[in-house]
Design a protein around this motif. Sequence first.
Motif, PDB file in Angstrom:
ATOM      1  N   ILE A  68       8.410 -10.994   5.712  1.00  0.00           N
ATOM      2  CA  ILE A  68       8.497  -9.280   5.372  1.00  0.00           C
ATOM      3  C   ILE A  68       9.855  -8.420   5.814  1.00  0.00           C
ATOM      4  CG2 ILE A  68       7.087  -7.788   4.997  1.00  0.00           C
ATOM      5  CD1 ILE A  68       6.903 -10.082   3.273  1.00  0.00           C
ATOM      6  N   ARG A  69      10.247  -7.838   5.442  1.00  0.00           N
ATOM      7  CA  ARG A  69      11.606  -6.815   5.938  1.00  0.00           C
ATOM      8  C   ARG A  69      10.961  -5.843   5.105  1.00  0.00           C
ATOM      9  NH1 ARG A  69      16.346  -9.117   5.681  1.00  0.00           N
ATOM     10  NH2 ARG A  69      15.961 -10.265   7.240  1.00  0.00           N
ATOM     11  N   ALA A  70      10.684  -4.899   6.540  1.00  0.00           N
ATOM     12  CA  ALA A  70      10.897  -3.116   6.341  1.00  0.00           C
ATOM     13  C   ALA A  70      11.247  -2.511   5.331  1.00  0.00           C
ATOM     14  CB  ALA A  70       9.423  -2.890   7.135  1.00  0.00           C
ATOM     15  N   LYS A  71      11.296  -1.847   4.376  1.00  0.00           N
ATOM     16  CA  LYS A  71      12.246  -1.184   4.206  1.00  0.00           C
ATOM     17  C   LYS A  71      12.492   0.677   4.890  1.00  0.00           C
ATOM     18  CE  LYS A  71      15.628  -3.925   2.195  1.00  0.00           C
ATOM     19  NZ  LYS A  71      17.089  -4.500   3.435  1.00  0.00           N
ATOM     20  N   ALA A  72      11.187   0.953   4.539  1.00  0.00           N
ATOM     21  CA  ALA A  72      10.676   1.941   4.928  1.00  0.00           C
ATOM     22  C   ALA A  72       9.730   1.769   5.144  1.00  0.00           C
ATOM     23  CB  ALA A  72      10.560   2.922   3.791  1.00  0.00           C
ATOM     24  N   PRO A  73       8.953   2.337   6.513  1.00  0.00           N
ATOM     25  CA  PRO A  73       8.139   2.580   6.928  1.00  0.00           C
ATOM     26  C   PRO A  73       6.731   1.389   5.965  1.00  0.00           C
ATOM     27  CG  PRO A  73       8.185   4.358   8.058  1.00  0.00           C
ATOM     28  CD  PRO A  73       9.015   3.751   6.531  1.00  0.00           C
ATOM     29  N   LEU A  74       6.468   0.833   6.015  1.00  0.00           N
ATOM     30  CA  LEU A  74       5.501  -0.100   5.445  1.00  0.00           C
ATOM     31  C   LEU A  74       3.879  -0.936   6.110  1.00  0.00           C
ATOM     32  CD1 LEU A  74       6.051  -2.368   2.773  1.00  0.00           C
ATOM     33  CD2 LEU A  74       5.766  -3.676   4.525  1.00  0.00           C
ATOM     34  N   ARG A  75       3.150  -0.213   5.114  1.00  0.00           N
ATOM     35  CA  ARG A  75       1.687  -0.700   5.178  1.00  0.00           C
ATOM     36  C   ARG A  75       1.213  -2.040   3.355  1.00  0.00           C
ATOM     37  NH1 ARG A  75      -3.670   2.802   5.383  1.00  0.00           N
ATOM     38  NH2 ARG A  75      -5.662   1.182   6.226  1.00  0.00           N
ATOM     39  N   ALA A  76       0.996  -2.734   3.920  1.00  0.00           N
ATOM     40  CA  ALA A  76       0.731  -3.872   3.149  1.00  0.00           C
ATOM     41  C   ALA A  76       0.300  -4.657   2.961  1.00  0.00           C
ATOM     42  CB  ALA A  76       2.015  -4.620   2.556  1.00  0.00           C
ATOM     43  N   ILE A 116       1.085  -1.332   0.033  1.00  0.00           N
ATOM     44  CA  ILE A 116      -0.010   0.134  -0.206  1.00  0.00           C
ATOM     45  C   ILE A 116       0.634   1.361  -0.195  1.00  0.00           C
ATOM     46  CG2 ILE A 116      -2.215   1.487   1.030  1.00  0.00           C
ATOM     47  CD1 ILE A 116      -2.762  -1.258   2.451  1.00  0.00           C
ATOM     48  N   HIS A 117       1.670   1.077   1.266  1.00  0.00           N
ATOM     49  CA  HIS A 117       3.197   1.976   1.043  1.00  0.00           C
ATOM     50  C   HIS A 117       3.907   1.940   0.833  1.00  0.00           C
ATOM     51  CE1 HIS A 117       3.091   3.743   5.017  1.00  0.00           C
ATOM     52  NE2 HIS A 117       1.453   4.043   4.927  1.00  0.00           N
ATOM     53  N   GLY A 118       4.798   2.666   0.950  1.00  0.00           N
ATOM     54  CA  GLY A 118       6.451   1.852   1.713  1.00  0.00           C
ATOM     55  C   GLY A 118       7.240   1.073   0.793  1.00  0.00           C
ATOM     56  N   ALA A 119       8.285   0.490   1.238  1.00  0.00           N
ATOM     57  CA  ALA A 119       9.019  -0.750   0.851  1.00  0.00           C
ATOM     58  C   ALA A 119       9.686  -1.692   1.448  1.00  0.00           C
ATOM     59  CB  ALA A 119      10.692   0.667   0.326  1.00  0.00           C
ATOM     60  N   MET A 120      10.123  -2.626   0.506  1.00  0.00           N
ATOM     61  CA  MET A 120       9.766  -3.950   1.566  1.00  0.00           C
ATOM     62  C   MET A 120      10.321  -5.070   1.015  1.00  0.00           C
ATOM     63  SD  MET A 120       6.583  -6.327   0.408  1.00  0.00           S
ATOM     64  CE  MET A 120       7.841  -7.809   0.317  1.00  0.00           C
ATOM     65  N   GLU A 121      11.692  -6.146   1.217  1.00  0.00           N
ATOM     66  CA  GLU A 121      11.794  -7.463   0.681  1.00  0.00           C
ATOM     67  C   GLU A 121      11.086  -8.861   0.907  1.00  0.00           C
ATOM     68  OE1 GLU A 121      16.664  -9.054  -0.003  1.00  0.00           O
ATOM     69  OE2 GLU A 121      15.811  -7.797   1.766  1.00  0.00           O
ATOM     70  N   ALA A 122      10.730  -9.644   0.188  1.00  0.00           N
ATOM     71  CA  ALA A 122      10.395 -10.636   0.869  1.00  0.00           C
ATOM     72  C   ALA A 122      10.965 -11.738   0.317  1.00  0.00           C
ATOM     73  CB  ALA A 122       9.022 -10.578  -0.601  1.00  0.00           C
ATOM     74  N   MET A 123      11.407 -12.263   1.160  1.00  0.00           N
ATOM     75  CA  MET A 123      11.955 -13.729   1.187  1.00  0.00           C
ATOM     76  C   MET A 123      11.105 -15.676   1.780  1.00  0.00           C
ATOM     77  SD  MET A 123      15.005 -11.387   3.647  1.00  0.00           S
ATOM     78  CE  MET A 123      13.596 -11.347   4.693  1.00  0.00           C
ATOM     79  N   THR A 124      11.730 -16.548   0.898  1.00  0.00           N
ATOM     80  CA  THR A 124      11.506 -17.155   0.952  1.00  0.00           C
ATOM     81  C   THR A 124      12.811 -18.183   1.629  1.00  0.00           C
ATOM     82  OG1 THR A 124      12.348 -18.223  -1.032  1.00  0.00           O
ATOM     83  CG2 THR A 124      10.247 -17.610  -1.040  1.00  0.00           C
ATOM     84  N   PRO A 125      11.930 -19.331   2.538  1.00  0.00           N
ATOM     85  CA  PRO A 125      13.401 -20.147   3.037  1.00  0.00           C
ATOM     86  C   PRO A 125      14.697 -20.842   2.008  1.00  0.00           C
ATOM     87  CG  PRO A 125      10.666 -20.886   3.783  1.00  0.00           C
ATOM     88  CD  PRO A 125      11.147 -20.002   2.756  1.00  0.00           C
TER      89      PRO A 125
END
Length: 233
Positions: free
Chosen positions: A218-226, A186-195
């Motif tokens: 999910i790891r937020a790279k900036a304040p995240l809404r998702a 929705i806003h912000g930036a993030m990294e998605a990672m699998t095992p």
Amino acid sequence: MIICRTAEQCGQADYGWLQARYTFSFGHYFDPELLGFASLRVLNQEVLKPGSAFQPRTYPQVDILNILLQGEAEYRDSNGGHIRAKAGDVLLLAAQPAVSYSEHSISDTTPLTRLQLWFNACPSRENSALQRLALCDTKVKLLASPEGENSSLQLRQQVWVHHLQLDEGEQHTFTLNGNRAYFQVIHGAMEAMTPQENAAMLQCGDGAFIQQEKQLTIRAKAPLRALLIDLVA
């Protein structure tokens, strides 16, 4: 496997009174390879001008989940149902093919900004015609689920919809119920990672198809809404 769908890849519409971005085929935007994902049929990001409206219309048998980000809305149906909602509210409409529904942006000054999701409804399941909950400051909140667990809205489908609000540097790991999921920033930036350490970077408005994974971090790279939409069916 993570397959990104950036905001720029989505369908776009600008009708003056309505601006929209379509993840899947909708209205004038058609892509035969993007007709939905499992039971997720529609994911639209829409802005309606103050005072504008969708006039009464019918829908297929779907559950319509509206997440209001800004403004105020009024919903009515031909059975006499009526509800008002504001930014921070989440509404679930259990659409029936014989019932018509209207939606109005009722603020005089603030546009109605929302996400709208449609899920194909299982015809053998029933839920309340109109449901509402208010978002809170919880980091991870279950918005909707098949049985309405944890005070969530009840869907007519095997789907779990989660809302995330993470500060920069925070992370959360989901264990998925199904083999498919869709993630929407929705806003912000993030990294998605699998095992398996597959990773993808997502920015505001981006989405991602998740397939054949049982966990997602999910790891937020900036304040995240998702949103994370966990799809069994």
